[in-house]
Design an enzyme around this catalytic site. Structure first.
Site, PDB file in Angstrom:
ATOM      1  N   ASP A 174      15.246   3.457   3.531  1.00  0.00           N
ATOM      2  CA  ASP A 174      14.328   2.612   2.751  1.00  0.00           C
ATOM      3  C   ASP A 174      15.060   1.931   1.587  1.00  0.00           C
ATOM      4  OD1 ASP A 174      12.413   3.637   4.429  1.00  0.00           O
ATOM      5  OD2 ASP A 174      10.966   4.082   2.845  1.00  0.00           O
ATOM      6  N   SER A 201       6.820   1.685  -0.143  1.00  0.00           N
ATOM      7  CA  SER A 201       6.365   1.282  -1.480  1.00  0.00           C
ATOM      8  C   SER A 201       7.141   2.021  -2.584  1.00  0.00           C
ATOM      9  CB  SER A 201       4.853   1.461  -1.608  1.00  0.00           C
ATOM     10  OG  SER A 201       4.532   2.636  -2.256  1.00  0.00           O
ATOM     11  N   PRO A 257       0.835  -1.207   0.000  1.00  0.00           N
ATOM     12  CA  PRO A 257       0.000   0.000   0.000  1.00  0.00           C
ATOM     13  C   PRO A 257       0.868   1.255   0.000  1.00  0.00           C
ATOM     14  CG  PRO A 257      -0.232  -1.219   2.077  1.00  0.00           C
ATOM     15  CD  PRO A 257       0.631  -2.045   1.189  1.00  0.00           C
TER      16      PRO A 257
HETATM   17  O1  PMV Z   1       7.159   6.509   5.719  1.00  0.00           O
HETATM   18  P1  PMV Z   1       8.354   5.748   5.275  1.00  0.00           P
HETATM   19  O2  PMV Z   1       8.182   4.290   5.238  1.00  0.00           O
HETATM   20  O3  PMV Z   1       8.912   6.244   3.979  1.00  0.00           O
HETATM   21  O4  PMV Z   1       9.509   5.994   6.376  1.00  0.00           O
HETATM   22  C1  PMV Z   1      10.011   7.269   6.589  1.00  0.00           C
HETATM   23  C2  PMV Z   1      11.080   7.231   7.615  1.00  0.00           C
HETATM   24  C3  PMV Z   1      11.577   8.613   8.031  1.00  0.00           C
HETATM   25  O5  PMV Z   1      12.598   8.387   8.998  1.00  0.00           O
HETATM   26  C4  PMV Z   1      10.456   9.406   8.680  1.00  0.00           C
HETATM   27  C5  PMV Z   1      12.129   9.426   6.883  1.00  0.00           C
HETATM   28  C6  PMV Z   1      13.451   8.905   6.356  1.00  0.00           C
HETATM   29  O6  PMV Z   1      13.821   9.358   5.268  1.00  0.00           O
HETATM   30  O7  PMV Z   1      14.144   8.126   7.015  1.00  0.00           O
END
Ligand code: PMV
Length: 318
Positions: free
Chosen positions: A152, A108, A101
């Site tokens: 990520d 994603s 999702p």
């Molecule tokens: O929302 P996601 O799954 O893209 O995670 C973001 C994680 C943060 O620490 C808030 C931002 C980042 O770039 O690490």
């Protein structure tokens, strides 16, 4: 010419989101129950350089050169061809699908970029290392999220649990003993960019307070790393709870996420927190085993879906 395909898992952040943007460490694991997939096939009749992107999930069907120059899918293609002229590239169709999702904290966008970069570079006969794939995906992540930490693309391209600190070489996480995490989708999309921008604004207004919170989150992450390596993972629950409180303090939780976190704890989870950017998206809970009762209760409390992830040092991670 055969088709080239690549699939990538999503991810969850166990500890350290947001603080990781400010140089603190974070821990993330891949989650392969939902995946992104890209298939690149040659178009025998196509003109050189004519690349067609099909992304049925977002009703996109377009020639790449008709997409905005900074469209993330176009950027992922561009980063692979580098300085080469698009006209030199054999004509192809790129089919992008994803079960992850979007805007939910499961990575994603990075999973789609990593799959596209892998499949398209294979189509062009380029062999990229995981590190190069991650670096290329980071370029696209910057278009999506502005100032991403890079966690990520790192965890998704390497497909192993990682301990990550921006600017340092990442480490694969040592896992002393398998543990289980319930991953719960609130059904409300989050918005990582908005969450990260909001935290930045508040940090600029109150730098000392926010720096202290980020340091505390970093300490929690480091403690968690030691516990995970040592195998006494029941103790992670309290750290998750503490991490969630600090995420509340920096303003990225919501009533809905708090409600699910509380309900998970009341149902016997050892600890729970939001995961990812917040403002919606997922929560995670440390559970003792295949505790179906907590999953059922989460659904009764309005969760959209639940899944259990077993964190081990062996692939696959789901
Ligand atoms: O929302 P996601 O799954 O893209 O995670 C973001 C994680 C943060 O620490 C808030 C931002 C980042 O770039 O690490």
């Amino acid at each position: 010419m055969p088709a080239f395909s690549a699939t990538s898992p999503g991810k969850i952040i166990l500890f350290g989101e947001h603080a990781v943007v400010y140089g603190e460490p974070a821990i993330a694991i891949p989650v392969s129950t939902a995946q992104a997939k890209v298939i690149v096939s040659a178009r025998i009749q196509g003109k050189p350089g004519e690349i067609i992107i099909e992304a049925p999930d977002i009703s996109l069907s377009s020639s790449v050169d008709q997409l905005e120059p900074n469209h993330p899918l176009r950027a992922a293609i561009q980063v692979v061809i580098g300085e080469e002229d698009l006209k030199q590239v054999p004509s192809c169709t790129i089919l992008v699908t994803s079960e992850i999702p979007p805007s939910s904290g499961l990575g994603s966008s990075a999973a789609i970029s990593v799959s596209l970069i892998r499949a398209f570079s294979a189509f062009l006969g380029k062999r990229l290392s995981d590190e190069q794939v991650s670096d290329f995906a980071y370029v696209v992540e910057k278009i999506h999220h502005g100032t991403p930490s890079g966690i990520d693309n790192t965890v998704i391209s390497h497909q192993k649990p990682v301990y990550y600190r921006k600017g340092d070489p990442f480490e694969f996480l040592e896992i002393g003993e398998e543990f289980s995490v319930l991953v719960v989708y609130s059904g409300f999309p989050g918005n990582t960019r908005e969450a990260v921008d909001g935290v930045r604004e508040r940090w600029q207004r109150e730098p000392d307070r926010y720096n202290q919170i980020f340091t505390r989150i970093g300490d929690i992450t480091n403690k968690a790393k030691r516990i995970i390596g040592g195998g006494d993972t029941d103790r992670l629950g309290d750290l998750m709870n503490e991490n969630h409180e600090l995420l509340q303090e920096i303003g990225v939780s919501t009533t809905e996420l708090d409600r699910l976190v509380l309900a998970a704890r009341e149902m016997g989870a050892l600890g729970a927190k939001l995961s990812g950017g917040g403002l919606g998206g997922h929560i995670i809970a440390l559970i003792e085993s295949e505790n179906d009762d907590i999953s059922k209760e989460m659904m009764k409390k309005g969760a959209k879906s639940t899944q259990i992830t077993h964190v081990t040092s062996r692939a696959p991670y789901n």
